[in-house]
Design an enzyme around this catalytic site. Structure first.
Site, PDB file in Angstrom:
ATOM      1  N   HIS A   7       0.834  -1.198   0.000  1.00  0.00           N
ATOM      2  CA  HIS A   7       0.000   0.000   0.000  1.00  0.00           C
ATOM      3  C   HIS A   7       0.875   1.257   0.000  1.00  0.00           C
ATOM      4  O   HIS A   7       1.991   1.266   0.511  1.00  0.00           O
ATOM      5  CB  HIS A   7      -0.913   0.030   1.231  1.00  0.00           C
ATOM      6  CG  HIS A   7      -2.094  -0.883   1.120  1.00  0.00           C
ATOM      7  ND1 HIS A   7      -2.996  -0.808   0.080  1.00  0.00           N
ATOM      8  CD2 HIS A   7      -2.528  -1.902   1.925  1.00  0.00           C
ATOM      9  CE1 HIS A   7      -3.942  -1.723   0.253  1.00  0.00           C
ATOM     10  NE2 HIS A   7      -3.673  -2.405   1.354  1.00  0.00           N
ATOM     11  N   CYS A  13       0.506   2.094  -5.370  1.00  0.00           N
ATOM     12  CA  CYS A  13      -0.383   3.069  -6.014  1.00  0.00           C
ATOM     13  C   CYS A  13       0.358   4.375  -6.303  1.00  0.00           C
ATOM     14  O   CYS A  13       1.327   4.723  -5.631  1.00  0.00           O
ATOM     15  CB  CYS A  13      -1.593   3.360  -5.131  1.00  0.00           C
ATOM     16  SG  CYS A  13      -2.669   1.941  -4.871  1.00  0.00           S
ATOM     17  N   ARG A  57       0.058   3.243 -11.239  1.00  0.00           N
ATOM     18  CA  ARG A  57       0.894   2.370 -10.410  1.00  0.00           C
ATOM     19  C   ARG A  57       2.347   2.810 -10.542  1.00  0.00           C
ATOM     20  O   ARG A  57       2.832   3.066 -11.656  1.00  0.00           O
ATOM     21  CB  ARG A  57       0.754   0.904 -10.841  1.00  0.00           C
ATOM     22  CG  ARG A  57      -0.625   0.318 -10.613  1.00  0.00           C
ATOM     23  CD  ARG A  57      -0.972   0.185  -9.148  1.00  0.00           C
ATOM     24  NE  ARG A  57      -2.287  -0.414  -8.941  1.00  0.00           N
ATOM     25  CZ  ARG A  57      -3.413   0.281  -8.819  1.00  0.00           C
ATOM     26  NH1 ARG A  57      -3.376   1.604  -8.879  1.00  0.00           N
ATOM     27  NH2 ARG A  57      -4.562  -0.329  -8.635  1.00  0.00           N
TER      28      ARG A  57
END
Length: 276
Positions: free
Chosen positions: A178, A244, A253
């Site tokens: 993340h 991300c 990305r």
């Protein structure tokens, strides 16, 4: 005689009305007088209590200010949770995963099988279970990589793409994380030549960054054995980190590619890239 008021012993009339209470300091006394109109009697000061445009505006400004202050406090609390609360939670889970990994590698756990002083054969763990250590010295960060990349798997740790290679193998060892402050928040600071270290049971694997990409979420070929060439046969030992992009959003990305530079047996100590 009945019309003459009785006099008290002090000389004052017995039925004299009591004095009205005196206003306290700072109080303003407004005497209300009845005023006859076509609709009956009303106070001449009734305009003082009737809502006006100015009073309504003042009330609206006051309520809006209170709402904005409350909203600002909520935002500050959320920001504090994102910066310190979530980091503390991730660190706690990392420590727990490190303990699990040590048990797996220990003599009483389920260790991997060493295949030589500078190579290691990894045993594929169950989904969500720890696989290897991951260090980025430039960012002063380290994590425990778990198996799997579902939301449940990577909630508190980076996850290994199940179909990709294992550390040190020919192919592409691909890891997702993340973009929060506890995980891959600063991944964009890596440059070519920066070290990424993977820890196995017996071996340290030292990769060096060689390429950075910004791609669309559907471009999954970045984690192919040969990145961006799914049909090609791999010949290199690669590592890929995905997260991300940009920060606070996910319509792109960020991809970091690295190639294995060298390995070092853990019996020789920590690699120089990690310091003493």
């Amino acid at each position: 005689m009945g019309a003459v008021p009785q006099v008290s012993s002090s000389g004052e009339p017995a039925d004299k009305p009591a004095e009205p209470p005196q206003p306290r300091r700072g109080e303003r006394v407004v005497q209300l007088r009845p005023h006859q109109t076509g609709e009956g009697y009303r106070s001449v000061y009734s305009e003082l209590t009737r809502p006006s445009l100015a009073s309504r505006l003042r009330t609206g400004v006051r309520i809006t200010g209170e709402v904005l202050i409350t909203f600002g406090l909520v935002v500050l609390l959320f920001a504090g949770y994102e910066v310190w609360g979530k980091t503390a939670i991730v660190d706690a889970h990392r420590d727990d995963l490190s303990s699990q990994l040590a048990q797996q590698w220990g003599p009483n756990g389920d260790p991997t099988v060493g295949a030589g002083p500078t190579t290691e054969k990894f045993k594929t763990p169950a989904e969500g279970q720890p696989l290897a250590g991951l260090y980025i010295p430039k960012l002063d960060k380290h994590w425990v990589v778990v198996q799997g990349v579902t939301q449940a798997d990577i909630r508190y740790a980076p996850g290994h793409y199940p179909e990709s290679a294992m550390p040190g193998e020919v192919g592409n060892f691909a890891v997702a994380g993340h973009r929060n402050r506890a995980t891959f928040w600063r991944l964009d600071e890596l440059n070519n030549g920066d070290a990424i270290v993977v820890e196995g049971r017996d071996v340290w694997f030292v990769y060096k960054v060689n390429k950075t990409r910004i791609v669309k979420p559907y471009q999954v070929e970045v984690v192919a054995p040969v990145p961006m060439q799914p049909a090609a046969k791999p010949t290199q030992k690669l590592l890929t980190l995905t997260t991300c992009n940009p920060k606070f959003d996910n319509y792109q990305r960020l991809i970091i590619h690295a190639e294995l530079d060298h390995t070092q047996p853990k019996s020789a100590g920590r690699p120089a890239e990690l310091g003493a």
